[in-house]
Design a protein around this motif. Structure first.
Motif, PDB file in Angstrom:
ATOM      1  N   VAL A  46     -41.316  36.467  41.254  1.00  0.00           N
ATOM      2  CA  VAL A  46     -42.436  37.398  41.335  1.00  0.00           C
ATOM      3  C   VAL A  46     -42.462  38.215  40.047  1.00  0.00           C
ATOM      4  O   VAL A  46     -41.540  38.969  39.759  1.00  0.00           O
ATOM      5  N   VAL A  47     -43.514  38.036  39.282  1.00  0.00           N
ATOM      6  CA  VAL A  47     -43.626  38.683  37.974  1.00  0.00           C
ATOM      7  C   VAL A  47     -44.633  39.809  38.072  1.00  0.00           C
ATOM      8  O   VAL A  47     -45.745  39.618  38.585  1.00  0.00           O
ATOM      9  N   LYS A 207     -37.979  35.975  30.681  1.00  0.00           N
ATOM     10  CA  LYS A 207     -37.065  36.900  29.999  1.00  0.00           C
ATOM     11  C   LYS A 207     -37.577  38.332  30.069  1.00  0.00           C
ATOM     12  O   LYS A 207     -36.797  39.272  30.268  1.00  0.00           O
ATOM     13  N   GLU A 208     -38.883  38.503  29.912  1.00  0.00           N
ATOM     14  CA  GLU A 208     -39.458  39.853  29.966  1.00  0.00           C
ATOM     15  C   GLU A 208     -39.319  40.456  31.358  1.00  0.00           C
ATOM     16  O   GLU A 208     -39.032  41.646  31.504  1.00  0.00           O
ATOM     17  N   GLU A 209     -39.483  39.631  32.398  1.00  0.00           N
ATOM     18  CA  GLU A 209     -39.341  40.123  33.759  1.00  0.00           C
ATOM     19  C   GLU A 209     -37.893  40.503  34.061  1.00  0.00           C
ATOM     20  O   GLU A 209     -37.628  41.555  34.664  1.00  0.00           O
ATOM     21  N   LEU A 210     -36.940  39.672  33.643  1.00  0.00           N
ATOM     22  CA  LEU A 210     -35.531  39.997  33.863  1.00  0.00           C
ATOM     23  C   LEU A 210     -35.127  41.237  33.073  1.00  0.00           C
ATOM     24  O   LEU A 210     -34.304  42.041  33.528  1.00  0.00           O
ATOM     25  N   LYS A 211     -35.667  41.398  31.887  1.00  0.00           N
ATOM     26  CA  LYS A 211     -35.394  42.599  31.097  1.00  0.00           C
ATOM     27  C   LYS A 211     -35.930  43.841  31.794  1.00  0.00           C
ATOM     28  O   LYS A 211     -35.273  44.888  31.831  1.00  0.00           O
ATOM     29  N   ARG A 212     -37.126  43.732  32.375  1.00  0.00           N
ATOM     30  CA  ARG A 212     -37.705  44.863  33.098  1.00  0.00           C
ATOM     31  C   ARG A 212     -36.873  45.215  34.319  1.00  0.00           C
ATOM     32  O   ARG A 212     -36.639  46.400  34.612  1.00  0.00           O
ATOM     33  N   ARG A 213     -36.383  44.185  35.025  1.00  0.00           N
ATOM     34  CA  ARG A 213     -35.541  44.455  36.197  1.00  0.00           C
ATOM     35  C   ARG A 213     -34.206  45.066  35.777  1.00  0.00           C
ATOM     36  O   ARG A 213     -33.653  45.909  36.501  1.00  0.00           O
TER      37      ARG A 213
END
Length: 232
Positions: A46-47, A207-213
């Protein structure tokens, strides 16, 4: 901001009990929507956000012949100064060969690097939208994503059970943080074992989503018992 205003309103009307009832209802609604997105998209991550931005290709201005062919004498209405500015914006015409050099940025290392990088096509630029976020191929990855989706609901239910009696109780805070860390570890194992290339094989959207999390973990320093016992 809307959620915060609603919490303040319910807290003034019914105290902590009404406030945490509202929080639980809101978190259940959000978790339901995220779960639906998770299954509708074929069990993908889920992005949040708009995803990848495709480069916009500017349309070329119509030539004089096209204008004359479409509108008759509309080419005569063009101002001479406007034509000169358009020619300069296209580049510098070389007198001997007749070719035109493109307009270059200012001669600094940052601007030149940005100028060249803007014209580089990456793998994500040519991938279809459904290939920018991978499917979870095993139960471990699906469990990690569902755990991440449900963690706010579990934390809100634990805080509702306390109902402000003991704000310094560590159990809800440890439960919520533990679920988020467990989800991250399961997700990392799934990437290492199932994804070709591991972390290097992930797309920019993932990668951007994991960085945000990852940055979202810092908010646990402003929640629950950690805020009342340490941060405050």
């Amino acid at each position: 901001y809307t959620e915060l205003l609603c919490e303040m309103f319910f807290k003034r009307r019914g105290g902590d009990r009404a406030r945490w009832r509202l929080v639980v209802v809101l978190e259940v609604i959000k978790a339901t929507c995220r779960t639906i997105m998770f299954w509708v998209t074929g069990r993908r991550m889920v992005v949040e956000g708009v995803g990848a931005q495709r480069p916009i290709i500017p349309e070329s201005s119509p030539s004089t012949e096209e204008i004359e062919g479409e509108g008759g004498g509309r080419a005569d209405d063009y101002d001479e100064e406007t034509k000169v500015q358009e020619e300069r914006s296209k580049g510098w015409p070389m007198p001997r060969t007749g070719m035109t050099l493109p307009v270059l940025p200012t001669t600094t290392s940052e601007s030149i690097t940005a100028f060249l990088s803007a014209r580089v096509i990456s793998a994500d630029d040519i991938k279809a939208a459904h290939h920018l976020v991978r499917k979870f191929s095993n139960l471990r990855g699906q469990a990690a994503e569902m755990m991440w989706i449900l963690r706010p609901v579990v934390y809100a239910l634990a805080m509702q059970r306390l109902q402000g009696r003991n704000r310094k109780d560590w159990r809800p805070w440890l439960l919520g943080l533990g679920m988020e860390l467990a989800a991250r570890e399961l997700g990392k194992k799934e990437v290492r074992e199932r994804r070709v290339g591991g972390w290097r094989g992930m797309t920019g959207v993932e990668k951007e989503e994991l960085k945000r999390r990852g940055w979202g973990l810092a908010w646990w320093g402003m929640r629950g018992a950690f805020y009342d016992n340490v941060t405050k």
